[in-house]
Design an enzyme around this catalytic site. Structure first.
Site, PDB file in Angstrom:
ATOM      1  N   PRO A  63       0.832  -1.209   0.000  1.00 23.96           N
ATOM      2  CA  PRO A  63       0.000   0.000   0.000  1.00 23.96           C
ATOM      3  C   PRO A  63       0.864   1.255   0.000  1.00 23.96           C
ATOM      4  O   PRO A  63       1.853   1.330   0.726  1.00 23.96           O
ATOM      5  CB  PRO A  63      -0.781  -0.119   1.314  1.00 23.96           C
ATOM      6  CG  PRO A  63       0.004  -1.070   2.162  1.00 23.96           C
ATOM      7  CD  PRO A  63       0.709  -1.992   1.232  1.00 23.96           C
ATOM      8  N   CYS A  69       0.129   5.448   0.045  1.00 20.69           N
ATOM      9  CA  CYS A  69      -0.750   6.620   0.033  1.00 20.69           C
ATOM     10  C   CYS A  69      -0.365   7.548  -1.108  1.00 20.69           C
ATOM     11  O   CYS A  69       0.812   7.870  -1.286  1.00 20.69           O
ATOM     12  CB  CYS A  69      -0.588   7.415   1.327  1.00 20.69           C
ATOM     13  SG  CYS A  69      -1.328   6.628   2.732  1.00 20.69           S
ATOM     14  N   GLN A 104      -5.800  -1.951   1.924  1.00 22.84           N
ATOM     15  CA  GLN A 104      -5.333  -1.827   3.303  1.00 22.84           C
ATOM     16  C   GLN A 104      -6.333  -0.983   4.087  1.00 22.84           C
ATOM     17  O   GLN A 104      -6.500   0.209   3.826  1.00 22.84           O
ATOM     18  CB  GLN A 104      -3.945  -1.169   3.355  1.00 22.84           C
ATOM     19  CG  GLN A 104      -3.362  -1.180   4.763  1.00 22.84           C
ATOM     20  CD  GLN A 104      -2.027  -0.472   4.870  1.00 22.84           C
ATOM     21  OE1 GLN A 104      -1.899   0.664   4.400  1.00 22.84           O
ATOM     22  NE2 GLN A 104      -1.048  -1.105   5.481  1.00 22.84           N
ATOM     23  N   TYR A 133       0.387   3.720  13.472  1.00 24.15           N
ATOM     24  CA  TYR A 133      -1.023   4.064  13.373  1.00 24.15           C
ATOM     25  C   TYR A 133      -1.788   3.311  14.473  1.00 24.15           C
ATOM     26  O   TYR A 133      -1.198   2.562  15.256  1.00 24.15           O
ATOM     27  CB  TYR A 133      -1.533   3.809  11.956  1.00 24.15           C
ATOM     28  CG  TYR A 133      -0.804   4.697  10.958  1.00 24.15           C
ATOM     29  CD1 TYR A 133      -0.848   6.092  11.097  1.00 24.15           C
ATOM     30  CD2 TYR A 133      -0.019   4.179   9.947  1.00 24.15           C
ATOM     31  CE1 TYR A 133      -0.152   6.933  10.237  1.00 24.15           C
ATOM     32  CE2 TYR A 133       0.687   5.007   9.077  1.00 24.15           C
ATOM     33  CZ  TYR A 133       0.616   6.381   9.226  1.00 24.15           C
ATOM     34  OH  TYR A 133       1.316   7.215   8.389  1.00 24.15           O
ATOM     35  N   LEU A 181      13.252  -1.710   0.493  1.00 23.28           N
ATOM     36  CA  LEU A 181      14.444  -1.643  -0.361  1.00 23.28           C
ATOM     37  C   LEU A 181      14.770  -2.967  -1.043  1.00 23.28           C
ATOM     38  O   LEU A 181      15.900  -3.425  -1.030  1.00 23.28           O
ATOM     39  CB  LEU A 181      15.639  -1.098   0.421  1.00 23.28           C
ATOM     40  CG  LEU A 181      15.583   0.419   0.647  1.00 23.28           C
ATOM     41  CD1 LEU A 181      16.772   0.893   1.464  1.00 23.28           C
ATOM     42  CD2 LEU A 181      15.533   1.173  -0.679  1.00 23.28           C
TER      43      LEU A 181
HETATM   44  C1  LIG Z   1       4.575   7.149  -1.371  1.00 20.75           C
HETATM   45  C2  LIG Z   1       4.512   6.116  -0.286  1.00 20.75           C
HETATM   46  C3  LIG Z   1       3.311   5.921   0.396  1.00 20.75           C
HETATM   47  C4  LIG Z   1       3.203   4.918   1.382  1.00 20.75           C
HETATM   48  N1  LIG Z   1       1.987   4.677   1.962  1.00 20.75           N
HETATM   49  C5  LIG Z   1       1.829   3.580   2.752  1.00 20.75           C
HETATM   50  C6  LIG Z   1       0.534   3.147   3.151  1.00 20.75           C
HETATM   51  O1  LIG Z   1      -0.490   3.671   2.716  1.00 20.75           O
HETATM   52  N2  LIG Z   1       0.463   2.085   4.001  1.00 20.75           N
HETATM   53  C7  LIG Z   1       1.575   1.418   4.430  1.00 20.75           C
HETATM   54  O2  LIG Z   1       1.456   0.465   5.205  1.00 20.75           O
HETATM   55  N3  LIG Z   1       2.803   1.784   4.015  1.00 20.75           N
HETATM   56  C8  LIG Z   1       2.952   2.808   3.166  1.00 20.75           C
HETATM   57  N4  LIG Z   1       4.189   3.121   2.659  1.00 20.75           N
HETATM   58  C9  LIG Z   1       5.312   2.202   2.929  1.00 20.75           C
HETATM   59  C10 LIG Z   1       5.441   1.183   1.795  1.00 20.75           C
HETATM   60  O3  LIG Z   1       4.304   0.336   1.727  1.00 20.75           O
HETATM   61  C11 LIG Z   1       6.699   0.316   1.945  1.00 20.75           C
HETATM   62  O4  LIG Z   1       6.576  -0.442   3.122  1.00 20.75           O
HETATM   63  C12 LIG Z   1       7.967   1.168   2.021  1.00 20.75           C
HETATM   64  O5  LIG Z   1       7.985   2.131   0.977  1.00 20.75           O
HETATM   65  C13 LIG Z   1       9.229   0.313   1.935  1.00 20.75           C
HETATM   66  O6  LIG Z   1       9.266  -0.402   0.719  1.00 20.75           O
HETATM   67  P1  LIG Z   1      10.148   0.103  -0.542  1.00 20.75           P
HETATM   68  O7  LIG Z   1      11.560   0.272  -0.074  1.00 20.75           O
HETATM   69  O8  LIG Z   1       9.988  -1.014  -1.549  1.00 20.75           O
HETATM   70  O9  LIG Z   1       9.552   1.376  -1.023  1.00 20.75           O
HETATM   71  C14 LIG Z   1       4.328   4.132   1.703  1.00 20.75           C
HETATM   72  C15 LIG Z   1       5.540   4.373   1.049  1.00 20.75           C
HETATM   73  C16 LIG Z   1       5.631   5.324   0.053  1.00 20.75           C
HETATM   74  C17 LIG Z   1       6.928   5.494  -0.699  1.00 20.75           C
END
Ligand SMILES: Cc1cc2nc3c(=O)[nH]c(=O)nc-3n(C[C@H](O)[C@H](O)[C@H](O)COP(=O)(O)O)c2cc1C
Length: 358
Positions: A24, A26, A102, A185, A303
């Protein structure tokens, strides 16, 4: 060649076509502030379904208006919001991706400015549309306003709101749901002793701090039935002395297992400011520890950006699926690119794009 990344995975009645999933994220794109999805959400999520993702989890979606992080978040507390999600779910499914959502309540981290489009940060003032936030205790997240401590009637209302949103998610056609109990949260705030100092049956021992989450899980299961997978996203550590540890999280997952949760989406942190050793795959060890010690399937996130890295996480038995967030924002066609890099022949390259993948 066979690769675990492209092996199907089944939970209850849902078979995911592969194990490259979208977590997810946002978008802060509900300009009308009514929680209703827009064309942005369709194109943003649709592009990643077209790009080969096995599952896509729609961003944190408020189960009540006060559960939104910002006024620009999605919501699922009314039928108009549900109906706007239908074409999105239909398109994701038409492309072969499983559609999840979510369900969230932002607790003491609600009522903030959106993360982009403004240079203002912190709590949204009441006279600019903000609202009084709810938490387990009257303890503020640094930089945000102090929440009210929820009373038991308030807790019961929120449990019901999660269930009502889950019902609407089923009506909209979602294949699975994820409950947000991470990132500081509301449900994470109850789990963590750093934010929960209650002395009633929702505070104190871990089993009490987990009560709210378990009530939500049971209420959601009551609405979605036995055939639909339920994920829970947890922060497996608070990265802070006195906060949640992996051992605590294993205990929580063992409880969730008894309450019919199918998969843990394993993130970390964000309940209190902390120093986090961020680097490639920095949260994978937590997904691995939970999977090994509880036997509950896990998805790893954080990552993961390279095809071989992602395959290795699965091949070494550390997780059942990988979630790629920012990499999928950079390249919504990552799964198609990964298949090419791994010389894996994919049966679901969109016909319209075949000439690009010959
Ligand atoms: C733009 C953005 C919005 C995010 N919104 C949420 C969200 O709505 N719910 C959530 O659990 N995590 C949210 N995250 C965290 C991501 O789901 C993810 O766990 C985090 O970016 C790490 O993964 P990555 O390194 O592949 O980006 C968000 C991350 C980003 C970059």
């Amino acid at each position: 060649m066979s690769h675990l990344l492209f092996e199907p995975f089944t939970l209850r009645d849902v078979t995911f076509r592969n194990r490259i999933w979208v977590p997810p994220m946002c978008q802060y794109s509900v300009e009308r502030k009514d929680g209703v999805a827009t064309d942005w959400h369709l194109v943003h999520l649709g592009g990643m379904a077209r790009g080969g993702a096995g599952a896509i989890i729609v961003e944190a979606t408020g189960v009540v208006p006060d559960g939104r992080i910002s006024q620009q978040d999605l919501g699922l507390w009314n039928d108009t919001q549900r109906d706007a999600l239908v074409p999105i779910v239909d398109f994701l499914c038409s492309q072969g991706a499983a559609a999840g959502i979510q369900l969230a309540h932002a607790g003491r981290k609600a009522s903030t400015w959106a993360a982009w489009g403004t240079d203002r940060t912190g709590s949204l003032p009441l006279d600019e549309g903000g609202w009084v936030t709810d938490g387990p205790s009257e303890l503020a997240f640094p930089g945000l306003v102090t929440p009210r401590a929820l009373e038991e009637t308030g807790i019961r209302e929120i449990v019901k709101a999660f269930a009502a949103s889950a019902k609407r998610a089923m009506e909209a056609g979602f294949d699975f749901v994820e409950i947000h109990a991470a990132h500081g949260y509301l449900l994470h705030e109850f789990l963590s002793p750093l934010s929960n100092t209650r002395t009633d049956e929702y505070g104190g021992a871990l089993v009490n701090r987990a009560r709210f989450l378990l009530e939500v899980v049971d209420a959601v299961r009551g609405e979605i039935g036995e055939s639909v997978p339920m994920f829970v996203r947890l922060s497996a550590t608070d990265w802070t002395d006195g906060g949640l540890t992996l051992d605590d999280t294993v205990e929580i997952v063992n409880l969730l297992k008894q309450h019919s949760v199918d998969l843990i989406d394993v993130s970390t942190g964000a309940n209190v400011p902390a120093t986090i050793p961020v680097g490639p795959g920095y949260q994978v060890a937590f997904a691995s520890g939970i999977r090994e010690r509880t036997g509950v399937p896990t998805a790893a996130v954080g990552l993961i950006t390279e095809p071989f890295q992602a395959e290795q996480i699965l091949a070494s038995g550390q997780a059942d699926a990988v979630l790629l967030g920012r990499e999928m924002l950079r390249d919504p066609h990552f799964p198609l690119r990964a298949a090419k890099a791994l010389r894996h022949e994919l049966p679901y390259i969109p016909g319209q794009y075949l000439r690009a993948y010959g």
